[in-house]
Design an enzyme around this catalytic site. Sequence first.
Site, mmCIF file in Angstrom:
data_model
loop_
_atom_site.group_PDB
_atom_site.id
_atom_site.type_symbol
_atom_site.label_atom_id
_atom_site.label_comp_id
_atom_site.label_asym_id
_atom_site.label_seq_id
_atom_site.Cartn_x
_atom_site.Cartn_y
_atom_site.Cartn_z
ATOM 1 C CE1 TYR A 50 -30.653 2.896 4.217
ATOM 2 C CE2 TYR A 50 -30.027 4.356 2.433
ATOM 3 C CZ TYR A 50 -30.224 3.081 2.923
ATOM 4 O OH TYR A 50 -29.969 1.991 2.110
ATOM 5 C CG LEU A 190 -16.152 -0.083 -1.158
ATOM 6 C CD1 LEU A 190 -15.772 1.196 -0.415
ATOM 7 C CD2 LEU A 190 -15.155 -0.349 -2.301
ATOM 8 C CB ILE A 228 -24.886 3.047 -4.550
ATOM 9 C CG1 ILE A 228 -25.346 1.649 -4.094
ATOM 10 C CG2 ILE A 228 -25.706 3.538 -5.742
ATOM 11 C CD1 ILE A 228 -26.749 1.621 -3.505
ATOM 12 C CB SER A 231 -16.821 7.978 1.056
ATOM 13 O OG SER A 231 -15.794 8.485 1.885
ATOM 14 N NE ARG A 236 -12.409 7.058 3.198
ATOM 15 C CZ ARG A 236 -11.697 7.616 4.182
ATOM 16 N NH1 ARG A 236 -10.381 7.696 4.077
ATOM 17 N NH2 ARG A 236 -12.285 8.065 5.270
ATOM 18 C CG ASN A 240 -15.129 5.501 -3.352
ATOM 19 O OD1 ASN A 240 -14.025 4.963 -3.356
ATOM 20 N ND2 ASN A 240 -15.848 5.628 -2.251
HETATM 21 N N1 NAP Z 1 -30.890 -1.926 0.045
HETATM 22 C C1 NAP Z 1 -30.296 -2.265 1.159
HETATM 23 O O1 NAP Z 1 -30.792 -3.078 1.945
HETATM 24 C C2 NAP Z 1 -28.967 -1.657 1.489
HETATM 25 C C3 NAP Z 1 -28.187 -2.186 2.525
HETATM 26 C C4 NAP Z 1 -26.951 -1.606 2.766
HETATM 27 C C5 NAP Z 1 -26.524 -0.537 1.991
HETATM 28 N N2 NAP Z 1 -27.321 -0.021 0.998
HETATM 29 C C6 NAP Z 1 -26.900 1.117 0.165
HETATM 30 O O2 NAP Z 1 -25.599 0.851 -0.350
HETATM 31 C C7 NAP Z 1 -24.733 1.917 0.001
HETATM 32 C C8 NAP Z 1 -23.303 1.431 0.128
HETATM 33 O O3 NAP Z 1 -23.202 0.419 1.101
HETATM 34 P P1 NAP Z 1 -22.504 0.645 2.524
HETATM 35 O O4 NAP Z 1 -22.702 2.058 2.902
HETATM 36 O O5 NAP Z 1 -22.989 -0.409 3.436
HETATM 37 O O6 NAP Z 1 -20.967 0.264 2.303
HETATM 38 P P2 NAP Z 1 -19.784 0.603 1.279
HETATM 39 O O7 NAP Z 1 -20.136 1.721 0.396
HETATM 40 O O8 NAP Z 1 -19.385 -0.691 0.667
HETATM 41 O O9 NAP Z 1 -18.640 1.004 2.276
HETATM 42 C C9 NAP Z 1 -18.691 2.154 3.067
HETATM 43 C C10 NAP Z 1 -17.521 2.145 4.038
HETATM 44 O O10 NAP Z 1 -16.299 2.069 3.301
HETATM 45 C C11 NAP Z 1 -15.490 3.219 3.573
HETATM 46 N N3 NAP Z 1 -14.927 3.667 2.282
HETATM 47 C C12 NAP Z 1 -15.578 4.315 1.293
HETATM 48 N N4 NAP Z 1 -14.752 4.532 0.261
HETATM 49 C C13 NAP Z 1 -13.563 4.003 0.586
HETATM 50 C C14 NAP Z 1 -12.317 3.898 -0.079
HETATM 51 N N5 NAP Z 1 -12.131 4.428 -1.299
HETATM 52 N N6 NAP Z 1 -11.290 3.278 0.561
HETATM 53 C C15 NAP Z 1 -11.458 2.755 1.796
HETATM 54 N N7 NAP Z 1 -12.612 2.815 2.497
HETATM 55 C C16 NAP Z 1 -13.668 3.434 1.881
HETATM 56 C C17 NAP Z 1 -16.411 4.242 4.180
HETATM 57 O O11 NAP Z 1 -15.736 5.046 5.132
HETATM 58 P P3 NAP Z 1 -15.543 6.681 4.937
HETATM 59 O O12 NAP Z 1 -16.918 7.278 4.988
HETATM 60 O O13 NAP Z 1 -14.690 7.037 6.094
HETATM 61 O O14 NAP Z 1 -14.870 6.871 3.606
HETATM 62 C C18 NAP Z 1 -17.451 3.366 4.883
HETATM 63 O O15 NAP Z 1 -16.969 2.978 6.153
HETATM 64 C C19 NAP Z 1 -25.357 2.432 1.311
HETATM 65 O O16 NAP Z 1 -24.856 3.688 1.688
HETATM 66 C C20 NAP Z 1 -26.819 2.416 0.951
HETATM 67 O O17 NAP Z 1 -27.141 3.529 0.143
HETATM 68 C C21 NAP Z 1 -28.528 -0.587 0.746
#
Ligand code: NAP
Length: 273
Positions: A50, A190, A228, A231, A236, A240
Amino acid sequence: MPTPTLALNDGNRIPQVGLGIWQVPAADTARVVSDAIGLGYRLIDGAAIYGNEAGLGDGLRRSGVPRDQVFVTTKVWNDRQGHDSTLRAVEESLTRLGLDRIDLCLIHWPCPAVNRYVDTWRALIRLRDEGRIRSIGVSNFMPDHLERLIGESGVIPVLNQIELHPSLVQADLRKMHDTLGIVTQSWTPLGKSLSFDAPPVRDAAARTGRSPAQVILRWHVQLGCSVIPRSTNAARLAENLAICDFTLTPDEMAAICALDTGERTGPNPHDFG
Ligand SMILES: NC(=O)c1ccc[n+]([C@@H]2O[C@H](COP(=O)([O-])OP(=O)(O)OC[C@H]3O[C@@H](n4cnc5c(N)ncnc54)[C@H](OP(=O)(O)O)[C@@H]3O)[C@@H](O)[C@H]2O)c1
């Protein structure tokens, strides 16, 4: 309200809800992490790939919350797999984080074509035994990868971090985790907002007076998963975390599970890396 914790199979515990920091720009990470900890987050999910481990460590120190009250995860990236390269990769992560111990270190992807995840795992076992890492786990491991890892090492990962959201419910893998005593942790919880307007989510949001995101995060918690969400927005971040003071009914849980299509938003772990 403090977030609940889940028991790990090595005797440690992990907060059930945390902050993911994938795609959080390095320059913003210390602020986001410090704000999140100020709001009550006690789990931060990072990774070497990251590019923001330094900001994670800075944000933790800036928050003023004692180190032992915040659970820090990082991950070994695919190009560092192998025994000795993993030993070096983890030391580099510790240096960037500015910490003398990582709470949880994961193998980021199994990369079966590279065929080094068992050697990588042996290095994590050694680092755990030496006290550099408290708990060790994996990410994106499928049943065959878990079986081989455990069969060849005799050590069961504490956690498997996998893609999981209402379109990808992962019932079989979660069942295997439960049998083995592995915590399931949901990434992209999400689900790229794809289910925000689905009737089961919309109806549960209307009944509880919560947002679709809160309903989906609550669904993860009631499945027994650690979750996890990411945001960078203060409102948010707070939203969350506010998911432990309402409950979805069994019918609402089942209706959200029925949104499963089995479709991934990310790579298939059998092919990636
Ligand atoms: N192990 C792996 O291979 C792997 C792969 C992917 C992810 N991950 C981990 O999982 C974590 C979460 O996954 P992710 O970052 O892909 O996606 P996520 O947490 O499902 O979604 C993040 C997105 O949703 C928006 N968001 C957040 N809270 C919100 C709410 N209450 N209402 C509406 N929109 C909202 C955020 O925008 P804003 O910032 O504008 O709020 C961002 O665009 C990652 O950060 C990482 O640590 C791990």
